[in-house]
Motif scaffolding. Sequence first.
Motif, PDB file in Angstrom:
ATOM      1  N   ARG A 141       0.784  -1.118  -0.089  1.00 17.76           N
ATOM      2  CA  ARG A 141      -0.112   0.012   0.004  1.00 17.76           C
ATOM      3  C   ARG A 141       1.027   1.221  -0.148  1.00 17.76           C
ATOM      4  O   ARG A 141       0.734   2.309  -0.666  1.00 17.76           O
ATOM      5  N   GLN A 144       2.362   1.766  -3.528  1.00 12.45           N
ATOM      6  CA  GLN A 144       1.180   2.286  -4.512  1.00 12.45           C
ATOM      7  C   GLN A 144       1.124   3.723  -4.286  1.00 12.45           C
ATOM      8  O   GLN A 144       0.976   4.328  -5.075  1.00 12.45           O
ATOM      9  N   LEU A 149      -0.031   4.992  -7.793  1.00 13.44           N
ATOM     10  CA  LEU A 149      -1.227   3.975  -8.124  1.00 13.44           C
ATOM     11  C   LEU A 149      -2.625   3.884  -7.227  1.00 13.44           C
ATOM     12  O   LEU A 149      -2.563   4.274  -6.127  1.00 13.44           O
ATOM     13  N   VAL A 151      -4.429   2.607  -4.486  1.00 13.21           N
ATOM     14  CA  VAL A 151      -3.894   2.126  -3.243  1.00 13.21           C
ATOM     15  C   VAL A 151      -5.047   1.128  -2.558  1.00 13.21           C
ATOM     16  O   VAL A 151      -5.861   1.613  -1.945  1.00 13.21           O
ATOM     17  N   THR A 159       0.991  -2.794 -10.547  1.00 14.42           N
ATOM     18  CA  THR A 159       2.001  -2.831  -9.486  1.00 14.42           C
ATOM     19  C   THR A 159       3.097  -3.540  -9.884  1.00 14.42           C
ATOM     20  O   THR A 159       4.384  -3.152  -9.260  1.00 14.42           O
TER      21      THR A 159
END
Length: 321
Positions: A141, A144, A149, A151, A159
Amino acid sequence: MKRLAALIIAVVTAFGLLGSSSASTAQAVTFNSWPAVSSGNTNTYHVKTVQYLLTAKGYPTTADGSFGSATTANVKKFQSANGLVADGSVGAATWPKLASYTLREGNTGNAVKALQTQLLRNGYSLSVDGSFGPATLSAVRSFQSKKGLTVDGVVGANTWRGLIAGVASTGGTTTRAQYAQQILNDSGINLLHFCGPTYSSPRQNMVDTAAGRVAYTGGGDVGKVGVYLSTNMLRFMRDFGVNNSYRVTSIAGCDHSSTSLHYKGRAVDIDFANGQKIDTTTAGRNMAARVRNACAAAGARLTLGPGDAGHSGHVHCDWSA
């Protein structure tokens, strides 16, 4: 995704739908390149990742970080079974098929070990135990969020690509010049060649920084002043480019308010991301929100965009240092 973004930009440009001279200069964009890993490669993290993924795919390979004959043979077997050129080198065609796993909390196995190895490469302290537990979830997380990205803690294609194809932590301090060069090397980051005088264009700002020189302002309020670009801003620009294409219209140049942090080398303006023009349409606002969230996650002091005065067509992000 970036090829699609480039196609969209090319189409709307061809039909004159972008509505401004700056938009009409949109260039084709591509993802950062997947690393080429083959016999003799010295990146232990990448080699171990290949070895764990081969084992996960049914080709048992010792994860010793040495890309020797056994690993080469298994790569060739995997490539042949998947309709790829069986050259024994893991590159742009092979990586996506090897890393074709969607992983989430609760998963176990060698694919998780590959994930944990890449998280280690990217600076996270984890045990490579093959168990996707709370520590791995937290690292995913965090990664990301830093890369702009979604999350969600789920490791899918984007990812994986960010982890493997992105620029990883080296354990040392990345210099301002190194960040700038990495940004210049990313063909998915379009630094415009204009915005006031040539010497203050976003691209020239980055070229000067990569060479260890000051970048120059070029606005009517301050004239030509040499400034050093914020390393925090540069880190964001590099990291956001790993999984996103985007266009920069201003860094230190253009005309801003006299107190603007652009003139301090601490602000960046972005008007296109992933083929989407940032504007007041629903799609434009959604893309603006994505860019602003990524800036905020990277420590930006202030973000502005559609809905804020003077920012209907771009996102502005600035850093306090």
